[in-house]
Design a protein around this motif. Structure first.
Motif, short mmCIF file in Angstrom:
data_model
loop_
_atom_site.label_atom_id
_atom_site.label_comp_id
_atom_site.label_asym_id
_atom_site.label_seq_id
_atom_site.Cartn_x
_atom_site.Cartn_y
_atom_site.Cartn_z
N GLY A 133 -11.32 18.43 6.76
CA GLY A 133 -10.80 17.05 6.63
C GLY A 133 -11.77 15.98 7.06
N GLY A 134 -12.94 16.37 7.56
CA GLY A 134 -13.93 15.39 7.98
C GLY A 134 -14.46 14.57 6.81
N LEU A 135 -14.86 13.37 7.08
CA LEU A 135 -15.42 12.40 6.13
C LEU A 135 -14.39 11.77 5.20
CD1 LEU A 135 -18.89 14.00 5.18
CD2 LEU A 135 -18.40 12.23 6.87
N ALA A 136 -13.14 12.22 5.25
CA ALA A 136 -12.11 11.61 4.40
C ALA A 136 -11.89 10.14 4.79
CB ALA A 136 -10.80 12.39 4.51
N GLY A 137 -11.95 9.86 6.10
CA GLY A 137 -11.76 8.49 6.57
C GLY A 137 -12.88 7.58 6.09
N LEU A 138 -14.11 8.07 6.19
CA LEU A 138 -15.25 7.26 5.76
C LEU A 138 -15.22 7.05 4.25
CD1 LEU A 138 -17.94 5.84 6.19
CD2 LEU A 138 -19.08 8.07 6.21
N GLU A 139 -14.88 8.11 3.51
CA GLU A 139 -14.80 7.99 2.05
C GLU A 139 -13.78 6.93 1.66
OE1 GLU A 139 -14.24 12.08 1.06
OE2 GLU A 139 -16.41 12.40 0.78
N ARG A 140 -12.65 6.93 2.35
CA ARG A 140 -11.63 5.92 2.03
C ARG A 140 -12.11 4.53 2.42
NH1 ARG A 140 -6.73 4.28 4.79
NH2 ARG A 140 -5.75 2.79 3.38
N ALA A 141 -12.75 4.43 3.59
CA ALA A 141 -13.23 3.12 4.05
C ALA A 141 -14.19 2.51 3.04
CB ALA A 141 -13.91 3.26 5.42
N LEU A 142 -14.99 3.36 2.40
CA LEU A 142 -15.98 2.85 1.44
C LEU A 142 -15.32 2.32 0.17
CD1 LEU A 142 -18.76 5.55 1.95
CD2 LEU A 142 -18.97 3.11 2.46
N THR A 143 -14.05 2.66 -0.06
CA THR A 143 -13.36 2.14 -1.25
C THR A 143 -12.62 0.83 -0.92
OG1 THR A 143 -11.26 3.26 -0.80
CG2 THR A 143 -12.93 4.50 -2.04
N LEU A 144 -12.57 0.47 0.35
CA LEU A 144 -11.81 -0.71 0.77
C LEU A 144 -12.74 -1.88 1.04
CD1 LEU A 144 -9.39 0.92 3.41
CD2 LEU A 144 -8.88 0.43 1.01
N ASP A 145 -12.16 -3.08 1.07
CA ASP A 145 -12.84 -4.26 1.58
C ASP A 145 -13.04 -4.10 3.08
OD1 ASP A 145 -13.16 -5.91 -0.49
OD2 ASP A 145 -11.66 -7.40 0.17
N PRO A 146 -14.15 -4.60 3.63
CA PRO A 146 -14.29 -4.54 5.10
C PRO A 146 -13.07 -5.10 5.83
CG PRO A 146 -16.35 -5.20 4.11
CD PRO A 146 -15.35 -5.11 2.98
N ALA A 147 -12.52 -6.20 5.33
CA ALA A 147 -11.37 -6.80 6.01
C ALA A 147 -10.17 -5.84 6.02
CB ALA A 147 -10.98 -8.11 5.33
N GLU A 148 -10.06 -5.06 4.94
CA GLU A 148 -8.95 -4.09 4.88
C GLU A 148 -9.17 -2.94 5.86
OE1 GLU A 148 -7.37 -4.29 0.27
OE2 GLU A 148 -9.23 -3.21 0.68
N VAL A 149 -10.43 -2.56 6.03
CA VAL A 149 -10.72 -1.49 6.99
C VAL A 149 -10.33 -1.95 8.39
CG1 VAL A 149 -12.49 0.00 7.99
CG2 VAL A 149 -12.63 -0.65 5.57
N VAL A 150 -10.72 -3.18 8.71
CA VAL A 150 -10.37 -3.71 10.03
C VAL A 150 -8.85 -3.79 10.17
CG1 VAL A 150 -10.52 -5.70 11.57
CG2 VAL A 150 -12.52 -5.00 10.26
N ARG A 151 -8.17 -4.19 9.09
CA ARG A 151 -6.71 -4.30 9.18
C ARG A 151 -6.06 -2.94 9.48
NH1 ARG A 151 -5.27 -6.35 4.33
NH2 ARG A 151 -6.55 -8.14 4.89
N GLU A 152 -6.57 -1.88 8.89
CA GLU A 152 -6.03 -0.55 9.20
C GLU A 152 -6.14 -0.26 10.69
OE1 GLU A 152 -4.38 1.58 7.52
OE2 GLU A 152 -4.91 1.43 5.39
N VAL A 153 -7.30 -0.60 11.25
CA VAL A 153 -7.53 -0.33 12.67
C VAL A 153 -6.60 -1.20 13.52
CG1 VAL A 153 -9.23 -0.42 14.55
CG2 VAL A 153 -9.88 0.46 12.30
N THR A 154 -6.44 -2.45 13.12
CA THR A 154 -5.51 -3.34 13.84
C THR A 154 -4.08 -2.79 13.75
OG1 THR A 154 -6.93 -5.18 13.21
CG2 THR A 154 -4.76 -5.74 14.08
#
Ligand SMILES: Cc1cc2nc3c(=O)[nH]c(=O)nc-3n(C[C@H](O)[C@H](O)[C@H](O)COP(=O)(O)O)c2cc1C
Ligand code: SF4
Ligand code: FES
Lengths: 139, 526
Positions: free
Chosen positions: B116-137
């Protein structure tokens, strides 16, 4: 020495890594190294001395043949570290071959007392086990 | 076929002989795999033998046990702990950040990906940076280094800052006694950290990262350096992260034996190659951090929670935990405890469940006298407080802190007065020297505690100690000086007899102290 520092010069923030490299290769930082490092990295001697005196790892005297570095932090104290420290200090008092030092936490806090013997991590270091592991070391 | 055995290369396992056991097993013809540690540290070296039922564990193996182990002669003894995945100590935990630690070979990228490794990074690369931050928030993830500051807010500040260069710095200084989770994660599953830092970079626009790793952790340094090399070789790091065209470069910098360098601004000074003196805030590192550039500074465990947050979504992470403490926390049971190690559990678990349940009481078999939670700046708590739920707010209300999740257990031979003295001594030794209350106050603190314990003008020295604690709490630039009164005050409050003090006198002193000591924010680990 100069070459060593020159190797570090292109790094971001090279001074600490340069001094660490000196300790790694020569065992300690000699007073004569200070102006050389300062010159290569384009810093003042005061800058270099300031860093040199701040960090415990940056030794300024030649290392002894053997080193015992024992953890004295809380979790190791809870497992009897002070007895091991006392035994080591006692055994090597005045020794010029074995240096007994202290450290605060080696990240082995469930298996203490912990310590480094010539750089190798050991756990469950009771005075007896310390003796067994250092059998044959000079007094 | 040769038997396949797993022997941890984790420093804790090695400290009690795992390397010798590994060599003996290899000499006996076994196929050797080196994993991290499962975190059941009292069983180390814990050797696992692959069988049709799963990996079967053998506890406290010594080189001389190898033939018996391989020949099956240990199977019916207490040394055999059964299939390790089913071990009750592990089965009750909720391993999220530690899911792979002890399970896979740490620098095997294929195994990481298969699990399951790298799935998070792969998904992050499909999102806008702002959306990535929003997930973390949305995940509610808070800093695991001590202060519990929301990670998403910090990231958003860095994301929206304008600069030519931005940095991501991982704080792996882990100086607190009783903590070793950062180390174990780096040694057992370093790609999780690499992935988390890369996601942080993608989210904030950073292109360079550093892991500040303490020199006391040589095994972790080696493993992380190897993992970073592998990550570069496979295009996870470098000019084009997973082929995205986005650059992220990552490097390891080694500390030099200074506890204060765990404080984030001191760490930044050290990363710049200077004396690790604490900087005044503002400016905050998110705006003016490393080399004056916007910088994300997060703890190892904060960053290591990020891949899961991105892979499964912020909401899934936020569903775990209690109150404003979301997700899981990696607790570390240490000191005089029968079953020490790593317990990853949802926030809200009680201290009693940890110390008596998982920990099984003291290693010495004597009664528990105290635990210190949250490192050398954390409070000492007696068993009467063991119903406290592990959550940032509940602990703060009780005048204590969760900190980095370390729980150090002491039996009834502990001398609380000596521990209070030690807290002051440690502060005096490790102070960066920038402010007087910390630098001088701690040295005075040692002397005053000595006088109280010796019975020299005890009452007036108690007043002096109180004044000193107030001055340190209010007048220190950072939590080193600001929180050292916490262990001191709690020790005096709960065990005045260890200072030679009548309980009533101590009450008066600590009441006055707690007024000022708990009401300030100056000491909160920023
Ligand atoms: C004296 C002192 C020591 C600290 N040591 C550490 C440490 O070893 N590791 C760490 O992650 N944070 C440490 N911190 C907290 C950091 O300053 C900072 O809050 C943290 O790295 C931020 O990351 P986080 O938000 O992910 O927790 C320390 C703080 C103080 C005051
Ligand atoms: S409180 Fe201590 S460690 Fe923190 S800045 Fe002041 S002198 Fe330095
Ligand atoms: S307290 Fe000694 S190793 Fe952590």
């Amino acid at each position: 020495m100069r070459a060593l520092a020159e190797g570090m010069a292109p790094m971001r923030g090279p001074l600490l890594p340069a001094l660490q490299a000196v300790v790694e290769q020569h065992g300690f930082v000699h007073d004569d190294d200070v102006p050389v490092v300062a010159d290569v990295l384009n810093l003042s001697r005061a800058d270099v001395l300031g860093v040199l005196t701040f960090y415990h790892d940056l030794r300024r005297t030649p290392p002894t043949a053997h080193r015992v570095t024992l953890c004295r932090a809380e979790a190791c104290q809870a497992r009897g570290a002070e007895a091991t420290v006392a035994a080591a200090v006692d055994r090597w008092a005045g020794s010029t071959d074995v240096e007994v030092g202290e450290v605060f936490c080696l990240g082995n806090c469930a298996l203490g007392p912990s310590g480094m013997l010539d750089g190798a991590l050991h756990g469950r270091l009771t005075p007896d086990r310390l003796d067994a592991l250092t059998e044959g070391w000079p007094a | 076929m040769n038997p396949v055995v797993w022997v941890p290369a984790d420093a804790a396992a090695v400290s009690v002989g795992a390397d010798d056991v590994a060599a003996a097993l290899e000499a006996a013809g076994a196929t050797l795999r080196r994993n991290g540690s499962r975190g059941m540290l009292w069983l180390e070296p814990l050797v696992e033998l692959e069988t049709d039922d799963g990996r079967v564990g053998y506890a406290n193996v010594e080189p001389g046990d190898v033939d018996a182990l391989l020949g099956g002669a240990l199977d019916d003894t207490a040394r055999c702990v059964g299939v390790v995945d089913d071990h009750p100590w592990l089965a009750g935990q909720h391993r999220v950040s530690f899911a792979r630690v002890g399970v896979i070979e740490p620098t095997d990228l294929a195994a990481y990906r298969a699990d399951g490794g790298l799935a998070g990074l792969e998904r992050a690369l499909t999102l806008d940076p702002a959306e990535v931050v929003r997930e973390v928030t949305d995940s509610g993830l808070r800093g695991r280094g001590g202060a519990g500051f929301p990670a998403g807010i910090k990231w958003e500040t860095v994301r929206t800052a304008q600069a030519d260069t931005k940095f991501v710095c991982c704080n792996a200084d882990e100086g607190d006694s009783g903590t070793f989770a950062d180390r174990m994660l780096i040694e057992g599953d370093p790609f999780t950290l690499v992935e988390g830092m890369t996601i942080a970079a993608i989210a904030t626009g950073a292109t360079e990262g550093f892991v500040y790793l303490r020199s006391e952790y040589p095994h972790a340094i080696r493993t992380l350096r190897r993992a970073i090399d592998v990550a570069y070789a496979h295009g996870v790091l470098g000019a084009s992260v997973l082929g995205s065209g986005r650059r992220f470069d990552l490097d390891v910098r080694v500390g030099a034996g200074a506890y204060i360098c765990g404080e984030e601004t001191s760490m930044l000074e050290s990363l710049e190659g200077r004396r690790g003196e604490v900087r005044a805030k503002p400016p905050i590192p998110a705006l003016e951090g490393l080399f004056g550039r916007p910088t994300v500074v997060n703890n190892v465990l904060t960053l290591s929670a990020v891949p899961m947050v991105l892979a499964d979504g912020g909401a899934a992470y936020a569903a775990l935990g209690t109150g404003r403490s979301r997700g899981t926390q990696v607790f570390q049971l240490a000191g005089n405890v029968a079953r020490g190690g790593v317990v990853e559990a949802d926030f809200g678990i009680s201290l009693r469940e940890l110390v008596e349940g998982y920990g099984g009481g003291t290693a010495s078999g004597r009664p528990v006298k105290a635990v210190q939670v949250g490192g050398p700046l954390g409070a000492y708590l007696p068993p009467s407080r063991f119903d406290l739920p592990m959550d940032y707010e509940a602990f703060a209300e009780a005048g204590a802190m969760v900190g980095h999740g370390g729980v150090v257990v002491f039996d009834d031979s502990m001398d609380a007065g000596a521990m209070a003295r030690f807290a002051m001594e440690f502060c005096a030794k490790e102070s960066c020297g920038k402010c007087t209350p910390c630098r001088i106050g701690s040295t005075r603190g040692v002397e005053v505690i000595d006088r109280i314990r010796a019975g020299t003008q005890r009452e007036s020295n108690l007043v002096l100690l109180e004044d000193l604690c107030v001055t340190m709490t209010k007048g220190s630039l950072c939590a080193m000086g600001g929180l050292t009164p916490m262990p001191v005050r709690s020790a005096l409050e709960h065990w005045p007899e260890d200072f030679g003090v009548e309980p009533a006198v101590a009450d008066a002193a600590t009441d006055a102290m707690s007024e000022s000591a708990t009401s300030t924010t100056g000491g909160a680990r920023p």
